[in-house]
Design a protein around this motif. Structure first.
Motif, PDB file in Angstrom:
ATOM      1  N   LYS A   1      -9.238  -2.804   5.997  1.00  0.00           N
ATOM      2  CA  LYS A   1      -9.787  -2.185   4.797  1.00  0.00           C
ATOM      3  C   LYS A   1     -10.803  -1.102   5.189  1.00  0.00           C
ATOM      4  CE  LYS A   1     -11.028  -4.124   0.320  1.00  0.00           C
ATOM      5  NZ  LYS A   1     -11.640  -5.282  -0.327  1.00  0.00           N
TER       6      LYS A   1
ATOM      7  N   ILE B   1      -2.190   3.805   7.217  1.00  0.00           N
ATOM      8  CA  ILE B   1      -3.562   3.949   7.708  1.00  0.00           C
ATOM      9  C   ILE B   1      -3.464   4.414   9.156  1.00  0.00           C
ATOM     10  CG2 ILE B   1      -5.708   2.705   8.180  1.00  0.00           C
ATOM     11  CD1 ILE B   1      -4.633   0.692   5.946  1.00  0.00           C
TER      12      ILE B   1
ATOM     13  N   GLU C   1     -10.892   0.412   8.071  1.00  0.00           N
ATOM     14  CA  GLU C   1     -10.189   1.450   8.836  1.00  0.00           C
ATOM     15  C   GLU C   1      -9.564   2.478   7.892  1.00  0.00           C
ATOM     16  OE1 GLU C   1     -10.429   1.539  12.032  1.00  0.00           O
ATOM     17  OE2 GLU C   1      -8.853   2.887  12.753  1.00  0.00           O
ATOM     18  N   ALA C   2      -9.240   2.040   6.671  1.00  0.00           N
ATOM     19  CA  ALA C   2      -8.594   2.948   5.719  1.00  0.00           C
ATOM     20  C   ALA C   2      -9.594   3.936   5.118  1.00  0.00           C
ATOM     21  CB  ALA C   2      -7.939   2.132   4.608  1.00  0.00           C
TER      22      ALA C   2
ATOM     23  N   THR D   1       0.859  -1.188   0.000  1.00  0.00           N
ATOM     24  CA  THR D   1       0.000   0.000   0.000  1.00  0.00           C
ATOM     25  C   THR D   1       0.890   1.230   0.000  1.00  0.00           C
ATOM     26  OG1 THR D   1      -0.084  -0.100   2.391  1.00  0.00           O
ATOM     27  CG2 THR D   1      -1.946  -1.038   1.199  1.00  0.00           C
TER      28      THR D   1
ATOM     29  N   SER E   1      -4.466   5.580  12.883  1.00  0.00           N
ATOM     30  CA  SER E   1      -5.426   5.312  13.938  1.00  0.00           C
ATOM     31  C   SER E   1      -4.797   5.775  15.253  1.00  0.00           C
ATOM     32  CB  SER E   1      -5.754   3.817  13.954  1.00  0.00           C
ATOM     33  OG  SER E   1      -6.744   3.549  14.919  1.00  0.00           O
TER      34      SER E   1
END
Lengths: 136, 370
Positions: free
Chosen positions: B266, B178, B268-269, B174, B180
Motif C-alpha cells: 500500500k 505498482i 509502495e503504491a 487493482t 518498483s
C-alpha cells in the motif's frame, strides 16, 4: 558376377555376408525407430506450441499413439533378434568362432541389446508426453 | 567438498615434505640432491584437524541468503529433497562400487563365475540404472508443472534489463500496476505468480532459497510461481550470462508476513515523499540540476522517465545498483560517483564532478524516499 569361379574365397564370404542382410537391417531398425520417434516428438510439439499449427492436446495424444506403435515395433524386432540369437533354446551366450552360424547368432545377440537400449530410450522420450500437459 | 578435502590433503602433504626438506643434513644443498627425496605420507592429528577445518569452512558456504541448500519455500524444499536424494544415492553408489572393488581385489580375489559376472552386468549395468534414471525422470517431470501452478492472486511482472530488474506488482482488484525495481517483496505462505520478460538479451530469474530458475526472453513471456514460507531476506541472481555486468545483476528478495506485506505494498503504491530535511532538499535540487529525472521516475514529481530503475521508494530498499551495494548514504554516494567502476558497461553515467558534500546531500534525498 562373371568372375565368381575364379575367386571362390572372397565370393563365398560375400555370399555369407549378404545372407545376413536381414540381420543388419534388424540391427539398424530399432535405433532408427527410436531416433525417428524422438525427432517426431520434438518437431510435433514445437509445431503445436511455437507455431500453433494444431492443438497441443491432439499432438500429445497422437504422439502417445505413435509411441505405442514405435515400442511395439521395437519389441517385435527385439523378439525376432532373441530368436536369431537362439539363446533360449541352446543356453549358449557367446559365439567365439568365426563361422557363419556364429556370425548369424552374434548379430542376433547385438540386435537384442540394441533393441533393449532403443526401447528404454523410447520410453524415456515418451514419459514427458504422459506426465506433462500443455506447452509449458 | 571433495575438492577442498583433496586440497587440504595436498597442503598436509606439502607441509610434510617441507618438514622433511628442513630435516635434511645441513651440508647438502638443493643442487646436489641425487634422487627423489624419500617421501612418507604425512600423518598425525594436524592433518586430520586441517581436513576437518576445511570441511567446516566449506559447509559454512552452504548457508547464507543465496543458498538452495537452505530452502525457505515450498518450491525450494521440493528441489532440495530431489537434490539430497540424488546426493544420498550417489554416496551409496560410490560406497558400493568402491566396496566391490575392495572386496573383489583384496578380500575375495578368486575368479568370478561367468554366469554371475553376466548377471552382475545385466542387473548392475542395464536394469538398475534404467530403473533409477527412469524414476528420477518421472520425479523431475512431476515437479515441473508445480513450478507454474496458479497463485493466490498477486502477480509480479519482472522485466530483465542490462543489468537490473523492472518490477511491477499487480495485486488482485487493482487497476494499474505498482512499479518498483531491483527488489522483490513477497508475502509468506501465499503463492505469487511471476510473468517474466526481457529487454534485449536472455536473462534468468533465480532466487535459490525460494525455488528453481526460469529464463527470461526478449519478445516472449515465461511464467513461474513461488510460495515462500519463512520471512527473511534472500538474494536473487541472474543465472544466464547477459553481458559485462551479468555477475552484478542481483536483487534482494524480501519475504514478509502477509499483513506486513499488504501494508508495505500500500505504501509502495504512493507517490514519492517530499524531502524532510535541509540536506535532502539540497539533494533534490541536485537531482533536478544533474538531470537524473531524464532516466529515473520519482512518482509525484516531474521525473517520469523510464530508462533506468524507478526510484520512488528507493529509501526502503536493502541494496542499490541491483544488489551491487548496500543502501547506506555512503553506498549511494559511492554508486553515483563510481557507477561504471562498480558495474562495467552500465548505461548510467558516473557523476565524478559532484563534490563530496553534494553527493551526501543527494544520497540523503534518495535515502529519504521511503
Amino acid at each position: 558376377m562373371t568372375n565368381q569361379e575364379h575367386e571362390p574365397l572372397p565370393d563365398e564370404e560375400r555370399r555369407e555376408f549378404s545372407a545376413e542382410t536381414g540381420s543388419l537391417w534388424r540391427l539398424t531398425l530399432t535405433p532408427l525407430t527410436w531416433a525417428m520417434h524422438l525427432v517426431l516428438c520434438y518437431a510435433t510439439i514445437s509445431l503445436a506450441c511455437a507455431r500453433q499449427l494444431f492443438p497441443v492436446e491432439v499432438a500429445r495424444l497422437g504422439l502417445i499413439g505413435a509411441s505405442v506403435l514405435a515400442l511395439g515395433f521395437i519389441c517385435w524386432q527385439g523378439w525376432r533378434a532373441v530368436r536369431q540369437w537362439n539363446v533360449l533354446t541352446t543356453g549358449v551366450l557367446t559365439h567365439p568362432n568365426g563361422k557363419a552360424e556364429d556370425r548369424h547368432r552374434f548379430l542376433g545377440h547385438a540386435a537384442t541389446l540394441i533393441a533393449v537400449i532403443s526401447a528404454i530410450g523410447t520410453v524415456y522420450t515418451t514419459l514427458p508426453l504422459l506426465l506433462l500437459e500443455g506447452c509449458r | 567438498m571433495i575438492a577442498v578435502l583433496v586440497m587440504a590433503g595436498t597442503l598436509c602433504h606439502l607441509a610434510g615434505s617441507g618438514a622433511m626438506i628442513q630435516s635434511r643434513p645441513p651440508e647438502t644443498t638443493a643442487l646436489d640432491i641425487p634422487g627423489p627425496v624419500p617421501t612418507e605420507r604425512p600423518q598425525g592429528p594436524r592433518c586430520i584437524r586441517q581436513r576437518i577445518l576445511a570441511s567446516v569452512l566449506l559447509l559454512a558456504g552452504c548457508e547464507g541468503p543465496q543458498s538452495a541448500l537452505v530452502p525457505a519455500g515450498v518450491d525450494a524444499q521440493a528441489l532440495h529433497l530431489l537434490f539430497t536424494t540424488m546426493l544420498g544415492g550417489a554416496i551409496v553408489l560410490w560406497l558400493l562400487m568402491n566396496g566391490f572393488i575392495y572386496w573383489f581385489s583384496h578380500r575375495h580375489p578368486a575368479a568370478f563365475s561367468e554366469i554371475a559376472a553376466r548377471w552382475l552386468i545385466v542387473l548392475g549395468g542395464v536394469v538398475t540404472p534404467a530403473i533409477m534414471v527412469g524414476a528420477l525422470l518421472v520425479w523431475g517431470l512431476t515437479l515441473l508443472p508445480d513450478q507454474r501452478i496458479a497463485g493466490n492472486g498477486l502477480r509480479i511482472r519482472v522485466h530483465g534489463e542490462q543489468w537490473w530488474w523492472r518490477v511491477a506488482y499487480q495485486p488482485p482488484g487493482t487497476s494499474g500496476p505498482i512499479i518498483s525495481a531491483n527488489e522483490i517483496r513477497l508475502p509468506a505462505g501465499r503463492r505469487t505468480e511471476f510473468i517474466l520478460t526481457s529487454d534485449r538479451v536472455i536473462h534468468s530469474f533465480w532466487i535459490p532459497a525460494l525455488g528453481g530458475k526460469m529464463d527470461m526472453f526478449p519478445g516472449r513471456e515465461t511464467r513461474m510461481s513461488l510460495q515462500p514460507e519463512t520471512p527473511g531476506r534472500y538474494r536473487g541472481q541472474c543465472a544466464e550470462f547477459c553481458g559485462a555486468s551479468h555477475a552484478w545483476m542481483a536483487f534482494e528478495a524480501v519475504v514478509m508476513p502477509p499483513e506486513e506485506f499488504d501494508a508495505w505494498l500500500k505504501a509502495e503504491a504512493k507517490d514519492a515523499r517530499p524531502p524532510q530535511q535541509d540536506s535532502a532538499r539540497k539533494g533534490q535540487q541536485i537531482f533536478r540540476r544533474e538531470g537524473c529525472g531524464a532516466c529515473h521516475t520519482l512518482r509525484g514529481t516531474e521525473a517520469v522517465a523510464q530508462v533506468g530503475p524507478d526510484l520512488t521508494h528507493i529509501g526502503n530498499r536493502h541494496s542499490i545498483g541491483a544488489g551491487r551495494l548496500g543502501a547506506t548514504l555512503d553506498d549511494i554516494a559511492l554508486w553515483v560517483r563510481h557507477t561504471g567502476d562498480l558495474k562495467p558497461e552500465v548505461h548510467m553515467p558516473a557523476f565524478p564532478h559532484l563534490e563530496p558534500a553534494e553527493l551526501r546531500d543527494l544520497a540523503s534525498y534518495l535515502k529519504g524516499l521511503k
